[in-house]
Design a protein around this motif. Structure first.
Motif, PDB file in Angstrom:
ATOM      1  N   UNK A  77       0.865  -1.180   0.000  1.00  0.00           N
ATOM      2  CA  UNK A  77       0.000   0.000   0.000  1.00  0.00           C
ATOM      3  C   UNK A  77       0.904   1.233   0.000  1.00  0.00           C
ATOM      4  N   UNK A  78       0.527   2.252  -0.752  1.00  0.00           N
ATOM      5  CA  UNK A  78       1.312   3.497  -0.783  1.00  0.00           C
ATOM      6  C   UNK A  78       0.652   4.525   0.117  1.00  0.00           C
ATOM      7  N   UNK A  79       1.485   5.270   0.847  1.00  0.00           N
ATOM      8  CA  UNK A  79       0.955   6.321   1.715  1.00  0.00           C
ATOM      9  C   UNK A  79       1.958   7.466   1.790  1.00  0.00           C
ATOM     10  N   UNK A  80       1.427   8.676   1.863  1.00  0.00           N
ATOM     11  CA  UNK A  80       2.272   9.837   2.133  1.00  0.00           C
ATOM     12  C   UNK A  80       1.923  10.312   3.539  1.00  0.00           C
ATOM     13  N   UNK A  81       2.859  10.117   4.454  1.00  0.00           N
ATOM     14  CA  UNK A  81       2.635  10.449   5.865  1.00  0.00           C
ATOM     15  C   UNK A  81       2.263  11.919   6.059  1.00  0.00           C
ATOM     16  N   UNK A  82       2.724  12.757   5.158  1.00  0.00           N
ATOM     17  CA  UNK A  82       2.450  14.182   5.275  1.00  0.00           C
ATOM     18  C   UNK A  82       1.093  14.594   4.717  1.00  0.00           C
ATOM     19  N   UNK A  83       0.295  13.627   4.285  1.00  0.00           N
ATOM     20  CA  UNK A  83      -0.974  13.942   3.629  1.00  0.00           C
ATOM     21  C   UNK A  83      -2.110  13.168   4.321  1.00  0.00           C
ATOM     22  N   UNK A  84      -2.983  13.914   4.972  1.00  0.00           N
ATOM     23  CA  UNK A  84      -4.050  13.307   5.774  1.00  0.00           C
ATOM     24  C   UNK A  84      -4.952  12.399   4.930  1.00  0.00           C
ATOM     25  N   UNK A  85      -5.302  12.841   3.725  1.00  0.00           N
ATOM     26  CA  UNK A  85      -6.196  12.045   2.868  1.00  0.00           C
ATOM     27  C   UNK A  85      -5.545  10.724   2.482  1.00  0.00           C
ATOM     28  N   UNK A  86      -4.244  10.772   2.265  1.00  0.00           N
ATOM     29  CA  UNK A  86      -3.508   9.563   1.901  1.00  0.00           C
ATOM     30  C   UNK A  86      -3.523   8.564   3.066  1.00  0.00           C
ATOM     31  N   UNK A  87      -3.417   9.060   4.288  1.00  0.00           N
ATOM     32  CA  UNK A  87      -3.460   8.176   5.476  1.00  0.00           C
ATOM     33  C   UNK A  87      -4.861   7.570   5.602  1.00  0.00           C
ATOM     34  N   UNK A  88      -5.873   8.418   5.389  1.00  0.00           N
ATOM     35  CA  UNK A  88      -7.257   7.941   5.441  1.00  0.00           C
ATOM     36  C   UNK A  88      -7.475   6.821   4.406  1.00  0.00           C
ATOM     37  N   UNK A  89      -6.986   7.026   3.174  1.00  0.00           N
ATOM     38  CA  UNK A  89      -7.154   6.010   2.115  1.00  0.00           C
ATOM     39  C   UNK A  89      -6.426   4.726   2.460  1.00  0.00           C
ATOM     40  N   UNK A  90      -5.224   4.850   3.061  1.00  0.00           N
ATOM     41  CA  UNK A  90      -4.460   3.644   3.421  1.00  0.00           C
ATOM     42  C   UNK A  90      -5.275   2.779   4.373  1.00  0.00           C
ATOM     43  N   UNK A  91      -5.841   3.379   5.423  1.00  0.00           N
ATOM     44  CA  UNK A  91      -6.610   2.587   6.387  1.00  0.00           C
ATOM     45  C   UNK A  91      -7.866   2.001   5.738  1.00  0.00           C
ATOM     46  N   UNK A  92      -8.501   2.783   4.870  1.00  0.00           N
ATOM     47  CA  UNK A  92      -9.709   2.277   4.203  1.00  0.00           C
ATOM     48  C   UNK A  92      -9.353   1.069   3.331  1.00  0.00           C
ATOM     49  N   UNK A  93      -8.188   1.125   2.688  1.00  0.00           N
ATOM     50  CA  UNK A  93      -7.752   0.033   1.814  1.00  0.00           C
ATOM     51  C   UNK A  93      -7.368  -1.209   2.616  1.00  0.00           C
ATOM     52  N   UNK A  94      -6.673  -1.004   3.718  1.00  0.00           N
ATOM     53  CA  UNK A  94      -6.147  -2.141   4.495  1.00  0.00           C
ATOM     54  C   UNK A  94      -7.231  -2.745   5.388  1.00  0.00           C
TER      55      UNK A  94
END
Ligand SMILES: NC(=O)c1ccc[n+]([C@@H]2O[C@H](COP(=O)([O-])OP(=O)(O)OC[C@H]3O[C@@H](n4cnc5c(N)ncnc54)[C@H](OP(=O)(O)O)[C@@H]3O)[C@@H](O)[C@H]2O)c1
Length: 199
Positions: free
Chosen positions: A36-53
């Motif tokens: 899974x790809x995530x940008x720690x500096x980007x809140x939406x990216x963190x939200x998407x990571x958890x939704x995906x996992x």
């Protein structure tokens, strides 16, 4: 246990992954590598990571960008980077990830020894490391369905070697990884784990 490891391609992350992979279901996340790809500096990216996992038993973060620089020359953007990436990025892993952690699970973040043992040029790094340790201590008072801790590594020998430094006084990545396992397997909550204690 199903575990999300963020930063598994890094110096410390690789060693943590090595210790966990045999006995646990590992999902690895990173900026340019991982399941899974995530940008720690980007809140939406963190939200998407958890939704995906989805739901997990544990989250381990071995990420966080903050740079060194002399106090009288450190520009605004270096403070902002340290705050938005290493500090708020990891705070957001807890804020946005808390609903995905199974009962009795854990989240383990990463700070660093420079919070308590600063050196010249470490202001931005020391600042966010200290804030992370205070955040974990305070947030744990209001979290009761999973445990929250932070590992405080000292200089890692592999990193020192990469920087052309003498590695005496450092701790290997493999020994540093033991403190993440201690947080993962243990009963501590709201604790800062000094990597030297678990090596
Ligand atoms: N190494 C040391 O001596 C030492 C000492 C004390 C504290 N620490 C702390 O320990 C943590 C890990 O250090 P390290 O030396 O193991 O790091 P590292 O080798 O530089 O690895 C960095 C990891 O972070 C990921 N990453 C980078 N930018 C990211 C972003 N914006 N979003 C998501 N992931 C990102 C990279 O993923 P990709 O490869 O996918 O891009 C990589 O897996 C950091 O917080 C550091 O401050 C390290």
């Amino acid at each position: 246990m199903k575990t999300l490891l963020i930063g598994a391609s890094g110096t410390i992350g690789k060693a943590v992954a090595g210790r966990l992979a045999e006995n646990h279901e590992l999902i690895v996340a990173g900026y340019s590598n991982g399941d899974v790809r995530v940008d720690l500096g980007n809140t939406e990216s963190i939200r998407s990571m958890f939704a995906e996992v989805g739901n997990v038993d544990a989250v381990i973060s071995t990420v966080g960008v903050a740079n060194f620089g002399p106090f009288d020359q450190l520009p605004d953007d270096e403070y902002q980077l340290a705050l938005s990436n290493k500090l708020m990025g990891q705070v957001n892993l807890v804020r946005l990830g808390r609903g995905y952690i199974n009962q009795g699970g854990s989240i383990t973040l990463t700070s660093g020894v420079l919070s308590r043992e600063p050196m010249q040029g470490s202001v931005a790094v020391s600042m966010v490391n200290g804030a992370l340790e205070s955040f974990v201590k305070a947030a744990a008072l209001e979290l009761d369905s999973f445990r929250l801790n932070v590992v405080s590594p000292i200089f890692v020998k592999e990193t020192m070697a990469m920087m052309g430094m003498d590695t005496d006084g450092g701790l290997s990545a493999s020994d540093t990884a033991k403190s993440y396992l201690a947080s993962f397997n243990g009963s501590m909550h709201g604790a800062t784990l000094d990597a030297r204690t678990y090596a």
